[in-house]
Write an enzyme that holds these catalytic residues in place. Structure first.
Site, PDB file in Angstrom:
ATOM      1  N   GLU A   1       0.797  -1.243   0.000  1.00  0.00           N
ATOM      2  CA  GLU A   1       0.000   0.000   0.000  1.00  0.00           C
ATOM      3  C   GLU A   1       0.827   1.291   0.000  1.00  0.00           C
ATOM      4  O   GLU A   1       0.572   2.203   0.788  1.00  0.00           O
ATOM      5  CB  GLU A   1      -0.960  -0.006   1.199  1.00  0.00           C
ATOM      6  CG  GLU A   1      -1.884  -1.211   1.198  1.00  0.00           C
ATOM      7  CD  GLU A   1      -2.749  -1.314   2.451  1.00  0.00           C
ATOM      8  OE1 GLU A   1      -2.675  -0.433   3.315  1.00  0.00           O
ATOM      9  OE2 GLU A   1      -3.506  -2.303   2.559  1.00  0.00           O
TER      10      GLU A   1
ATOM     11  N   ASP B   1      -1.193  -4.051  -3.141  1.00  0.00           N
ATOM     12  CA  ASP B   1      -1.976  -2.830  -2.886  1.00  0.00           C
ATOM     13  C   ASP B   1      -3.467  -3.119  -3.066  1.00  0.00           C
ATOM     14  O   ASP B   1      -3.854  -4.205  -3.509  1.00  0.00           O
ATOM     15  CB  ASP B   1      -1.531  -1.699  -3.831  1.00  0.00           C
ATOM     16  CG  ASP B   1      -1.608  -0.317  -3.162  1.00  0.00           C
ATOM     17  OD1 ASP B   1      -2.536  -0.089  -2.369  1.00  0.00           O
ATOM     18  OD2 ASP B   1      -0.741   0.530  -3.460  1.00  0.00           O
TER      19      ASP B   1
ATOM     20  N   GLU C   1      -6.138 -10.732  -1.252  1.00  0.00           N
ATOM     21  CA  GLU C   1      -6.955 -10.530  -0.040  1.00  0.00           C
ATOM     22  C   GLU C   1      -8.439 -10.482  -0.405  1.00  0.00           C
ATOM     23  O   GLU C   1      -9.193  -9.635   0.091  1.00  0.00           O
ATOM     24  CB  GLU C   1      -6.556  -9.231   0.670  1.00  0.00           C
ATOM     25  CG  GLU C   1      -5.080  -9.148   1.001  1.00  0.00           C
ATOM     26  CD  GLU C   1      -4.672  -7.902   1.772  1.00  0.00           C
ATOM     27  OE1 GLU C   1      -5.547  -7.218   2.317  1.00  0.00           O
ATOM     28  OE2 GLU C   1      -3.459  -7.629   1.819  1.00  0.00           O
TER      29      GLU C   1
HETATM   30  O1  G3I Z   1      -5.017  -8.899  19.004  1.00  0.00           O
HETATM   31  C1  G3I Z   1      -5.286  -7.589  19.569  1.00  0.00           C
HETATM   32  C2  G3I Z   1      -5.948  -7.713  20.880  1.00  0.00           C
HETATM   33  O2  G3I Z   1      -5.060  -8.320  21.787  1.00  0.00           O
HETATM   34  C3  G3I Z   1      -6.356  -6.314  21.369  1.00  0.00           C
HETATM   35  O3  G3I Z   1      -7.056  -6.413  22.545  1.00  0.00           O
HETATM   36  C4  G3I Z   1      -7.245  -5.632  20.320  1.00  0.00           C
HETATM   37  C5  G3I Z   1      -7.625  -4.198  20.745  1.00  0.00           C
HETATM   38  O4  G3I Z   1      -7.669  -3.337  19.627  1.00  0.00           O
HETATM   39  O5  G3I Z   1      -6.541  -5.578  19.133  1.00  0.00           O
HETATM   40  C6  G3I Z   1      -6.177  -6.839  18.600  1.00  0.00           C
HETATM   41  O6  G3I Z   1      -5.456  -6.618  17.450  1.00  0.00           O
HETATM   42  C7  G3I Z   1      -6.175  -6.231  16.294  1.00  0.00           C
HETATM   43  C8  G3I Z   1      -5.859  -7.258  15.208  1.00  0.00           C
HETATM   44  O7  G3I Z   1      -6.448  -6.839  14.002  1.00  0.00           O
HETATM   45  C9  G3I Z   1      -6.335  -8.653  15.545  1.00  0.00           C
HETATM   46  O8  G3I Z   1      -7.734  -8.671  15.579  1.00  0.00           O
HETATM   47  C10 G3I Z   1      -5.711  -4.846  15.885  1.00  0.00           C
HETATM   48  O9  G3I Z   1      -6.148  -3.895  16.841  1.00  0.00           O
HETATM   49  C11 G3I Z   1      -6.271  -4.501  14.528  1.00  0.00           C
HETATM   50  O10 G3I Z   1      -5.701  -3.271  14.083  1.00  0.00           O
HETATM   51  C12 G3I Z   1      -5.931  -5.602  13.546  1.00  0.00           C
HETATM   52  O11 G3I Z   1      -6.545  -5.290  12.315  1.00  0.00           O
HETATM   53  C13 G3I Z   1      -5.988  -5.927  11.182  1.00  0.00           C
HETATM   54  C14 G3I Z   1      -5.583  -4.836  10.182  1.00  0.00           C
HETATM   55  O12 G3I Z   1      -5.196  -5.441   8.963  1.00  0.00           O
HETATM   56  C15 G3I Z   1      -4.414  -3.997  10.696  1.00  0.00           C
HETATM   57  O13 G3I Z   1      -3.251  -4.757  10.846  1.00  0.00           O
HETATM   58  C16 G3I Z   1      -7.053  -6.848  10.597  1.00  0.00           C
HETATM   59  O14 G3I Z   1      -7.253  -7.963  11.493  1.00  0.00           O
HETATM   60  C17 G3I Z   1      -6.588  -7.383   9.248  1.00  0.00           C
HETATM   61  O15 G3I Z   1      -7.647  -8.093   8.627  1.00  0.00           O
HETATM   62  C18 G3I Z   1      -6.211  -6.208   8.360  1.00  0.00           C
HETATM   63  O16 G3I Z   1      -5.723  -6.730   7.150  1.00  0.00           O
HETATM   64  C19 G3I Z   1      -5.418  -5.744   6.149  1.00  0.00           C
HETATM   65  C20 G3I Z   1      -4.193  -6.237   5.386  1.00  0.00           C
HETATM   66  O17 G3I Z   1      -3.130  -6.492   6.255  1.00  0.00           O
HETATM   67  C21 G3I Z   1      -3.788  -5.215   4.311  1.00  0.00           C
HETATM   68  N1  G3I Z   1      -4.908  -4.923   3.431  1.00  0.00           N
HETATM   69  C22 G3I Z   1      -6.155  -4.525   4.098  1.00  0.00           C
HETATM   70  C23 G3I Z   1      -6.564  -5.566   5.119  1.00  0.00           C
HETATM   71  C24 G3I Z   1      -7.902  -5.220   5.763  1.00  0.00           C
HETATM   72  O18 G3I Z   1      -7.842  -4.003   6.468  1.00  0.00           O
END
Ligand code: G3I
Length: 354
Positions: free
Chosen positions: A160, A206, A269
């Site tokens: 991205e 991306d 994705e």
């Molecule tokens: O695991 C922690 C947990 O311990 C905590 O209590 C909680 C509180 O916020 O957060 C949890 O982590 C979260 C994690 O997902 C697991 O659920 C993060 O906050 C959250 O930011 C994270 O979001 C992920 C996001 O990327 C950011 O990394 C999504 O699961 C994931 O599906 C998403 O994937 C992205 C790809 O990497 C790139 N393209 C877009 C795609 C969708 O947004």
């Protein structure tokens, strides 16, 4: 739904089936599981579910030939300080894949995002010269890729870097642009990655190719420039987080345009949302399911139509609907339901294979 599927012939799909029939001299292909498709089929995995939920784990083993960590291989998940790492989750995923003969796609080495999984605090707070920033990037990429050398087939090296208007993320948005410059940080990341594991396939990944012509053009321009500069890059990842309100043809356009680079194409994705506006009272109707079918089928068919050597495969961003990051919207964007039963969307993939 009964198994096996005869491709292009599943009864429930006949009324909408416009797939190209198998040539006369070929037997119709029979697909029992997605992993028997014509190119790798994958899913992004949640570590908690993989470790603890038998039905989830068994579905992955049965259906998929490729896996990506949804979060466990992001810098924020792995890096705990300069030269300090948390490997448990990534190791677990890689060992699981090896045990079951499943390909691993690594996601993602360098990303501008600053959420906790995406970037550790020590990187957000790091102070140094451009050369210092290049060094910490190189150390990280080298350490991670060396650990999984020969075990991870391909990597999203940079994720991205380009905005929907086709310009690079600015210095304000992206720590790497700010401290190294763009596209210099992208070139550098790929050079470091290639040096760390010369056999790994290196992808630029991306989103938005399906709705932004400017993004498509900018990605191809970036890739062409990298190739001219002699930077090792082998593929383009199209996330395709799409939804039913977008024209079906957008998905095909995105895949065809990426293939014009001559590199491998990974739909990296894929999911098809039905509730983009997050309406609390939405009903998941048969019509919405059919619209998902059309989009999954189009993605599978467009990948099938590429030259074999460019088909890196299709990865869904989750396994069952409740594993999706959109599930709480609510939404049901994936090919398996909450009980890991195949949905109409699954039939779309199979019907698009040939
Ligand atoms: O695991 C922690 C947990 O311990 C905590 O209590 C909680 C509180 O916020 O957060 C949890 O982590 C979260 C994690 O997902 C697991 O659920 C993060 O906050 C959250 O930011 C994270 O979001 C992920 C996001 O990327 C950011 O990394 C999504 O699961 C994931 O599906 C998403 O994937 C992205 C790809 O990497 C790139 N393209 C877009 C795609 C969708 O947004």
């Amino acid at each position: 739904m009964t198994l096996p599927f005869s491709v292009g012939m599943s009864l429930s799909c006949q009324e909408n089936d416009n797939s190209v029939p198998a040539p006369d001299d070929e037997e119709p292909q029979t697909i029992e599981y997605l992993k028997e498709g014509p190119y790798p089929m994958g899913a992004a995995l949640n570590m908690n579910a993989l470790r603890n939920k038998e039905i989830y784990r068994n579905t992955v083993i049965r259906e998929f030939s490729s896996i990506t960590a949804e979060n466990a291989m992001k810098m924020g998940s792995i890096s705990r300080g300069r030269g300090q790492y948390f490997w448990d989750d990534a190791d677990y995923l890689v060992n699981f894949a090896q045990e079951h003969g499943i390909r691993v796609h690594g996601h993602a080495l360098i990303w501008y995002k600053q959420s906790s999984t995406a970037m550790p605090d020590w990187v957000k707070n790091f102070q140094g010269t451009k050369e210092d920033w290049k060094l910490i990037m190189k150390e990280y990429i080298t350490d991670v890729m060396t650990r999984y050398k020969g075990k991870i087939n391909s990597w999203d090296v940079v994720n991205e870097a380009i905005k929907d208007d086709g310009t690079f993320r600015t210095a304000e948005e992206c720590i790497w642009t700010r401290n190294i410059g763009a596209p210099e940080y992208i070139d550098w990341a790929f050079q470091c990655a290639h040096e760390a594991d010369p056999d790994a396939l290196l992808f630029y990944n991306d989103y938005g190719h399906e709705y932004s012509a400017a993004k498509r053009a900018a990605v191809n321009h970036l890739v062409e420039g990298m190739l001219e500069r002699g930077i090792p890059i082998h593929g383009v990842g199209l996330q395709v987080h799409t939804h039913v309100n977008r024209p079906v043809s957008d998905i095909r356009t995105a895949i065809i345009t990426a293939a014009q680079t001559g590199l491998k194409v990974h739909v990296s994705e894929l999911d098809v949302a039905v509730n983009k506006d997050s309406k609390a009272d939405i009903v998941y109707t048969d019509e919405l399911k059919q619209q998902q079918y059309d989009r999954y089928k189009t993605a599978a068919k467009a990948m099938s139509d590429l030259p074999k050597e460019q088909q890196h495969g299709i990865t869904m961003w989750g396994v069952g609907d409740q594993d999706s990051f959109m599930y709480k919207n609510p939404d049901w964007p994936l090919p398996f339901d909450v009980n890991y039963k195949r949905k109409r969307a699954y039939e779309g993939l199979v019907d698009g294979f040939y």
